[in-house]
Design a protein around this motif. Structure first.
Motif, PDB file in Angstrom:
ATOM      1  N   ASP A  99      53.610  48.240  76.419  1.00  0.00           N
ATOM      2  CA  ASP A  99      54.335  47.097  77.015  1.00  0.00           C
ATOM      3  C   ASP A  99      54.232  46.997  78.530  1.00  0.00           C
ATOM      4  OD1 ASP A  99      55.247  45.977  74.653  1.00  0.00           O
ATOM      5  OD2 ASP A  99      56.441  47.418  74.295  1.00  0.00           O
ATOM      6  N   GLU A 100      54.221  45.889  79.225  1.00  0.00           N
ATOM      7  CA  GLU A 100      54.224  45.613  80.602  1.00  0.00           C
ATOM      8  C   GLU A 100      55.580  45.893  80.890  1.00  0.00           C
ATOM      9  OE1 GLU A 100      52.447  42.323  81.831  1.00  0.00           O
ATOM     10  OE2 GLU A 100      50.245  42.938  81.350  1.00  0.00           O
ATOM     11  N   GLU A 142      58.612  44.290  83.350  1.00  0.00           N
ATOM     12  CA  GLU A 142      58.824  43.067  84.072  1.00  0.00           C
ATOM     13  C   GLU A 142      59.811  43.361  84.932  1.00  0.00           C
ATOM     14  OE1 GLU A 142      60.535  38.725  83.048  1.00  0.00           O
ATOM     15  OE2 GLU A 142      59.825  39.952  81.520  1.00  0.00           O
ATOM     16  N   ARG A 201      62.532  44.955  82.478  1.00  0.00           N
ATOM     17  CA  ARG A 201      62.366  44.888  80.999  1.00  0.00           C
ATOM     18  C   ARG A 201      60.934  45.437  80.509  1.00  0.00           C
ATOM     19  NH1 ARG A 201      62.898  39.248  77.483  1.00  0.00           N
ATOM     20  NH2 ARG A 201      62.439  40.203  75.381  1.00  0.00           N
ATOM     21  N   VAL A 202      61.032  46.326  79.554  1.00  0.00           N
ATOM     22  CA  VAL A 202      59.777  46.664  79.034  1.00  0.00           C
ATOM     23  C   VAL A 202      59.944  46.481  77.294  1.00  0.00           C
ATOM     24  CG1 VAL A 202      58.558  49.073  78.444  1.00  0.00           C
ATOM     25  CG2 VAL A 202      59.807  48.822  80.434  1.00  0.00           C
ATOM     26  N   GLY A 203      59.171  45.499  76.891  1.00  0.00           N
ATOM     27  CA  GLY A 203      59.145  44.995  75.590  1.00  0.00           C
ATOM     28  C   GLY A 203      60.662  44.408  75.463  1.00  0.00           C
ATOM     29  N   GLU A 204      61.404  44.763  74.227  1.00  0.00           N
ATOM     30  CA  GLU A 204      62.655  44.901  74.099  1.00  0.00           C
ATOM     31  C   GLU A 204      63.961  45.430  74.393  1.00  0.00           C
ATOM     32  OE1 GLU A 204      63.213  41.651  72.138  1.00  0.00           O
ATOM     33  OE2 GLU A 204      61.079  41.421  72.779  1.00  0.00           O
TER      34      GLU A 204
END
Length: 248
Positions: free
Chosen positions: A2-3, A5, A17-20
């Motif tokens: 995951d990117e 953010e 934020r990484v995924g959920e």
């Protein structure tokens, strides 16, 4: 993979934020302590705490979409805004937390802070004097005694998530504590005055709307300089300066 953010980042704290998963990095451990404790006490949907290793707090993403964003029209329905009002009422009626709240200031303290900020805004040419003076007068209605409630303390519109006209989560509790209930209502509706009636309908109790509107002016006056200094733009359409201009 995951990117990563960057949700928000400034000198005081950052949220990634990484995924959920959201990772909140905060050098002020007291602020994280408040956030975790407030989420455990609040009788409304809050994010699940996954783990904590100072200075990082990991929480799960909440379902749904934000109620709105400052500076943008909200696509949420009136029923969703009313649901937010009902959730806030439930919070305000909950037992008071044992801490005072980071934002709790008495009327005298607020007067001194507000007057100093207004002087700075005018002296440094940040805002026109007539705009500041007019909003300082409007803000006067918020400078009164109030009965403490369990408040979120930073209930910005994008801190409330909804789905199918129901509140699915309220995030960012680091400013929670005993505070002025009308400050929460004003923060939620800042820049979205067209939804104030919806929120109050869901809240289910008559409130002094002049005080809510006074908090719009007071919060904006106190926030402009901080926002500029931390890389945000209070002059963007629909944001704090436009809120002040609407009071004219």
């Amino acid at each position: 993979m995951d990117e990563v953010e960057v949700v928000v980042a400034h000198s005081e704290r950052a949220t990634l934020r990484v995924g959920e998963v959201f990772l909140k990095v905060d050098a002020d451990q007291a602020r994280i302590d408040v956030e975790v404790e407030a989420m455990s006490r609040a009788p409304v949907p809050t994010p699940k705490v996954l783990w904590r290793k100072p200075p990082v707090l990991a929480i799960a993403a909440v379902p749904g979409t934000v109620l709105g964003r400052l500076g943008e029209p909200s696509t949420a329905s009136p029923a969703a805004w009313a649901a937010a009002g009902a959730a806030i009422r439930k919070l305000h009626e909950a037992p008071l937390p044992p801490w005072a709240g980071r934002r709790r200031r008495g009327p005298d303290e607020l007067v001194a802070e507000l007057d100093g900020e207004c002087e700075s805004l005018v002296t440094n040419g940040v805002l026109p004097a007539d705009l500041v003076i007019r909003n300082r007068r409007v803000a006067e209605a918020a400078l009164r005694s109030w009965t403490p409630a369990f408040t979120h303390g930073d209930l910005q519109v994008d801190h409330v998530f909804v789905h199918d006209d129901e509140v699915t989560g309220i995030i960012d509790w680091s400013e929670a504590g005993r505070g002025d209930a009308l400050f929460d209502l004003a923060t939620l509706t800042l820049g979205h005055p067209e939804h104030l009636d919806d929120v109050i309908a869901g809240y289910g109790v008559d409130v002094d709307l002049d005080v809510v509107r006074a908090w719009w002016s007071l919060r904006s006056l106190l926030g402009v300089r901080w926002l500029v200094e931390h890389g945000f733009d209070p002059f963007a359409p629909g944001c704090e300066v436009d809120v002040l201009k609407s009071r004219m």
